[in-house]
Design an enzyme around this catalytic site. Structure first.
Site, PDB file in Angstrom:
ATOM      1  N   TRP A  62       0.788  -1.224   0.000  1.00 41.50           N
ATOM      2  CA  TRP A  62       0.000   0.000   0.000  1.00 41.50           C
ATOM      3  C   TRP A  62       0.824   1.281   0.000  1.00 41.50           C
ATOM      4  O   TRP A  62       0.278   2.360  -0.134  1.00 41.50           O
ATOM      5  CB  TRP A  62      -0.965   0.037   1.202  1.00 41.50           C
ATOM      6  CG  TRP A  62      -0.364  -0.433   2.501  1.00 41.50           C
ATOM      7  CD1 TRP A  62      -0.495  -1.678   3.049  1.00 41.50           C
ATOM      8  CD2 TRP A  62       0.452   0.314   3.416  1.00 41.50           C
ATOM      9  NE1 TRP A  62       0.190  -1.754   4.230  1.00 41.50           N
ATOM     10  CE2 TRP A  62       0.780  -0.540   4.488  1.00 41.50           C
ATOM     11  CE3 TRP A  62       0.943   1.614   3.427  1.00 41.50           C
ATOM     12  CZ2 TRP A  62       1.573  -0.139   5.553  1.00 41.50           C
ATOM     13  CZ3 TRP A  62       1.740   2.023   4.493  1.00 41.50           C
ATOM     14  CH2 TRP A  62       2.037   1.149   5.536  1.00 41.50           C
ATOM     15  N   ASN A  63       2.135   1.186   0.162  1.00 37.88           N
ATOM     16  CA  ASN A  63       2.842   2.451   0.422  1.00 37.88           C
ATOM     17  C   ASN A  63       3.132   3.305  -0.817  1.00 37.88           C
ATOM     18  O   ASN A  63       3.099   4.524  -0.727  1.00 37.88           O
ATOM     19  CB  ASN A  63       4.100   2.224   1.275  1.00 37.88           C
ATOM     20  CG  ASN A  63       5.089   1.320   0.611  1.00 37.88           C
ATOM     21  OD1 ASN A  63       4.737   0.525  -0.252  1.00 37.88           O
ATOM     22  ND2 ASN A  63       6.337   1.451   0.993  1.00 37.88           N
TER      23      ASN A  63
ATOM     24  N   LYS B  73      -2.519  -7.632  -8.492  1.00 39.27           N
ATOM     25  CA  LYS B  73      -3.323  -7.691  -7.270  1.00 39.27           C
ATOM     26  C   LYS B  73      -2.798  -6.599  -6.343  1.00 39.27           C
ATOM     27  O   LYS B  73      -1.778  -6.742  -5.677  1.00 39.27           O
ATOM     28  CB  LYS B  73      -3.193  -9.066  -6.606  1.00 39.27           C
ATOM     29  CG  LYS B  73      -4.122  -9.229  -5.416  1.00 39.27           C
ATOM     30  CD  LYS B  73      -3.292  -9.277  -4.137  1.00 39.27           C
ATOM     31  CE  LYS B  73      -4.094  -9.247  -2.891  1.00 39.27           C
ATOM     32  NZ  LYS B  73      -4.399  -7.890  -2.442  1.00 39.27           N
TER      33      LYS B  73
ATOM     34  N   GLY C 101       6.242  -6.533  -0.531  1.00 37.71           N
ATOM     35  CA  GLY C 101       5.455  -6.502   0.700  1.00 37.71           C
ATOM     36  C   GLY C 101       6.295  -6.973   1.870  1.00 37.71           C
ATOM     37  O   GLY C 101       7.526  -6.896   1.835  1.00 37.71           O
TER      38      GLY C 101
ATOM     39  N   LEU D 130      11.222  -7.107  -0.189  1.00 39.65           N
ATOM     40  CA  LEU D 130      10.627  -7.202   1.147  1.00 39.65           C
ATOM     41  C   LEU D 130      11.039  -6.025   2.032  1.00 39.65           C
ATOM     42  O   LEU D 130      11.322  -4.948   1.543  1.00 39.65           O
ATOM     43  CB  LEU D 130      10.998  -8.553   1.748  1.00 39.65           C
ATOM     44  CG  LEU D 130      10.715  -9.748   0.805  1.00 39.65           C
ATOM     45  CD1 LEU D 130      11.209 -11.048   1.390  1.00 39.65           C
ATOM     46  CD2 LEU D 130       9.234  -9.833   0.443  1.00 39.65           C
TER      47      LEU D 130
ATOM     48  N   CYS E 282      10.074   1.021   2.615  1.00 40.37           N
ATOM     49  CA  CYS E 282      10.921  -0.142   2.880  1.00 40.37           C
ATOM     50  C   CYS E 282      12.373   0.272   3.089  1.00 40.37           C
ATOM     51  O   CYS E 282      13.118  -0.425   3.760  1.00 40.37           O
ATOM     52  CB  CYS E 282      10.813  -1.110   1.711  1.00 40.37           C
ATOM     53  SG  CYS E 282      11.090  -0.322   0.128  1.00 40.37           S
TER      54      CYS E 282
ATOM     55  N   GLU F 136      11.248  -4.470  11.724  1.00 35.31           N
ATOM     56  CA  GLU F 136      10.802  -3.356  10.890  1.00 35.31           C
ATOM     57  C   GLU F 136       9.543  -2.727  11.490  1.00 35.31           C
ATOM     58  O   GLU F 136       8.532  -3.403  11.675  1.00 35.31           O
ATOM     59  CB  GLU F 136      10.492  -3.861   9.473  1.00 35.31           C
ATOM     60  CG  GLU F 136      10.163  -2.726   8.527  1.00 35.31           C
ATOM     61  CD  GLU F 136       9.765  -3.212   7.128  1.00 35.31           C
ATOM     62  OE1 GLU F 136       8.982  -4.167   7.035  1.00 35.31           O
ATOM     63  OE2 GLU F 136      10.248  -2.621   6.152  1.00 35.31           O
TER      64      GLU F 136
END
Ligand code: NAD
Length: 492
Positions: free
Chosen positions: A151-152, A175, A228, A251, A284, A385
């Site tokens: 979502w970022n 997706k 993600g 990631l 991230c 994180e």
């Protein structure tokens, strides 16, 4: 409220479930769009359509140059609509207008760059060691690609995946995150407008278990490109392995931003603040561990606090806002939880440390920019994180200790080194175990430069010319041009 539809096989359709879910605006907390709740049936339709589009019809018949031209046109259409798309992203993820409009103005470059590469995918003629043979290689697209995004930075990260995938000749099923699906559904209108054949790009929205899992497990999907969390990435990697699918994983991180005594302090303070508070820390590559050499530690911290405490919070659409809300409710609770963990672990809170209740934050989900000093790198706040505006400051003595602390993490995504000594910059860049090292800067990315993680930060690289290789496979072609067939029972 906008009520969206799925985009499958060139048509906007209702989800098989007949259900929709709300997407809210993180600044107001109010729902503003209804997103189709996709399921395995929708996934199957989309993948079957993408497979048909990959194997027959206009897409595989198109020349690589024409494919590239379509990507160029898509880039131009995004450039034209950048403002509208950025507004949708701000509404959905609450990030600053300044950040999202800059991202959307930059996204076209991915389509222009990879569009340009589409007709430069070449095989080789091998100077074969065996007499009487001619050998060459062909680079062929993998097939249907599942692109799963967080979502970022929804459309930026979608572009990182689908621009090289389409340039390679693959077809895709996107997706998006259930928290920020609207922009992908708007974006496909442009894909249609510029003339991509139906089903080359499809979008199925919904939740991880309803849409993500069936997509990963669908036998006709040959490649999964995922951005993600590492927890989801691990699950996807395990599922994909069972069917020998190709996988790229981008990631999380716990990136060290390392400041030496000899650094330009003003620049380094800007870099440290931008590393953790830009994008409200929801990136991230957040420089969430600030390593300060002891000689400048106290002075640096004092001056950084002075700058960070001026950060203006509030409505992300306003140009003067510097720190926006947290995108999702679970993420908001997670950040506040980590602040409690750090306090209990004994880290020294020197700024922020909880919910932001300033009047300009309204009813939004805001966390005060937070800084912990005297953090021990073994603490959870330094190892896990947070994905929010929470900084851990860790002192160090010399290069060796800085490296030991920097690499003492299971992640390896970004890193920063601030120094005026070029030799030290090179030494550090050689020894830091991370996919990116920024020297005297932080958070720079480009469509031209490879991006990805070491260790638990992922597998594979996005961006840069080599990114296209992740969507291709090599075929070896042997031609007998005069070799005499000998003994049939031995290898030729
Ligand atoms: P997430 O892993 O929760 O979700 C990412 C996507 O995976 C979403 O679309 C989600 O619906 C889907 N998903 C969830 N479960 C699934 C399953 N079982 N199978 C298939 N798909 C599934 O991550 P998030 O919270 O949306 O994003 C934040 C994370 O993303 C952070 O860890 C961050 O570091 C990472 N991130 C990495 C990069 C990078 O380039 N390395 C960039 C941005 C964000």
């Amino acid at each position: 409220m906008n009520r969206y539809q799925l985009y499958i096989d060139g048509a906007r359709i209702d989800p098989a479930s007949g259900e929709w879910f709300e997407s809210d605006d993180p600044f107001t907390g109010q729902a503003w769009a209804l997103i189709p709740k996709g399921n395995a049936e929708d996934v199957d339709r989309a993948v079957q359509a993408a497979h048909r589009a990959f194997t027959s019809g206009p897409w595989p018949a198109m020349t690589a140059s024409d494919r590239g031209l379509l990507l160029h046109r898509l880039g131009d259409a995004i450039a034209r609509d950048a403002k509208r798309l950025a507004e949708i992203e701000v509404r959905d993820n609450g990030k600053l207008w300044a950040e999202m409009s800059a991202q959307l103005n930059y996204v076209p470059r991915w389509f222009h760059y990879f569009g340009g590469l589409a007709d430069k995918i070449e095989g080789r003629v091998t100077p074969i060691d065996k007499k009487g043979y001619f050998h060459f290689t062909r680079r062929e697209p993998l097939g249907v690609v599942a692109a799963i995004t967080p979502w970022n930075s929804p459309l930026l990260l979608t572009a990182w995946k689908i621009a090289p995938a389409l340039a390679a000749g693959c077809t895709v099923v996107i997706k998006p995150s259930e928290f920020t699906s609207a922009s992908a559904l708007e974006f496909v209108k442009l894909v249609e407008e510029v003339g991509f054949p139906p089903a080359v790009v499809n979008v199925v929205t919904g939740f991880g278990r309803d849409v993500g899992t069936p997509l990963v497990e669908h036998p006709l999907v040959r490649k999964i490109t995922f951005t993600g969390s590492d927890a989801t990435g691990r699950m996807i990697n395990e599922q994909a392995a069972r069917q020998f699918k190709h996988v790229s994983l981008e990631l999380g991180g716990k990136s060290p931003n390392i400041v030496f005594d000899d650094a330009n302090i003003d620049d380094a303070i800007n870099g440290a603040v931008s590393g953790i508070f830009a994008a409200t820390g929801q990136t991230c590559i957040a420089g969430s561990r600030l390593l300060l050499q002891r000689g400048i530690h106290d002075r640096f911290l004092e001056r950084m606090l002075a700058l960070a405490s001026t950060a203006r919070m509030g409505n992300p659409m306003l140009p003067e806002t510097q720190v926006g809300p947290v995108t999702t409710k679970p993420q908001y609770e997670k950040i506040l939880g980590y602040i409690d963990v750090a306090k209990k672990e004994g880290a020294r809170l020197v700024m922020g440390g909880g919910k932001a209740t300033r009047p300009e934050c309204g009813t939004g989900r805001f966390v005060e920019p937070t800084i912990f000093a005297d953090v021990d790198n073994r603490m959870r706040i330094a190892q896990e994180e947070v994905f929010g505006p929470v900084l851990s400051v860790i002192p160090f003595k010399d290069e060796e200790e800085a490296l030991q602390i920097a690499n003492d993490t299971r992640f390896g995504l970004g890193s920063g080194v601030w120094t005026s000594d070029i030799g030290r910059a090179i030494r550090m860049s050689e020894r830091i175990k991370a996919g990116t090292v920024w020297v005297n800067t932080y958070r720079a990315v480009s469509y031209m430069t490879p991006f990805g993680g070491y260790k638990d930060s992922g597998i594979g690289r996005e961006n840069g010319a080599e990114a296209i290789d992740a969507y291709l496979q090599t075929k070896s072609v042997w031609l007998n041009v005069g070799a005499v067939t000998g003994n049939p029972f031995v290898m030729r």
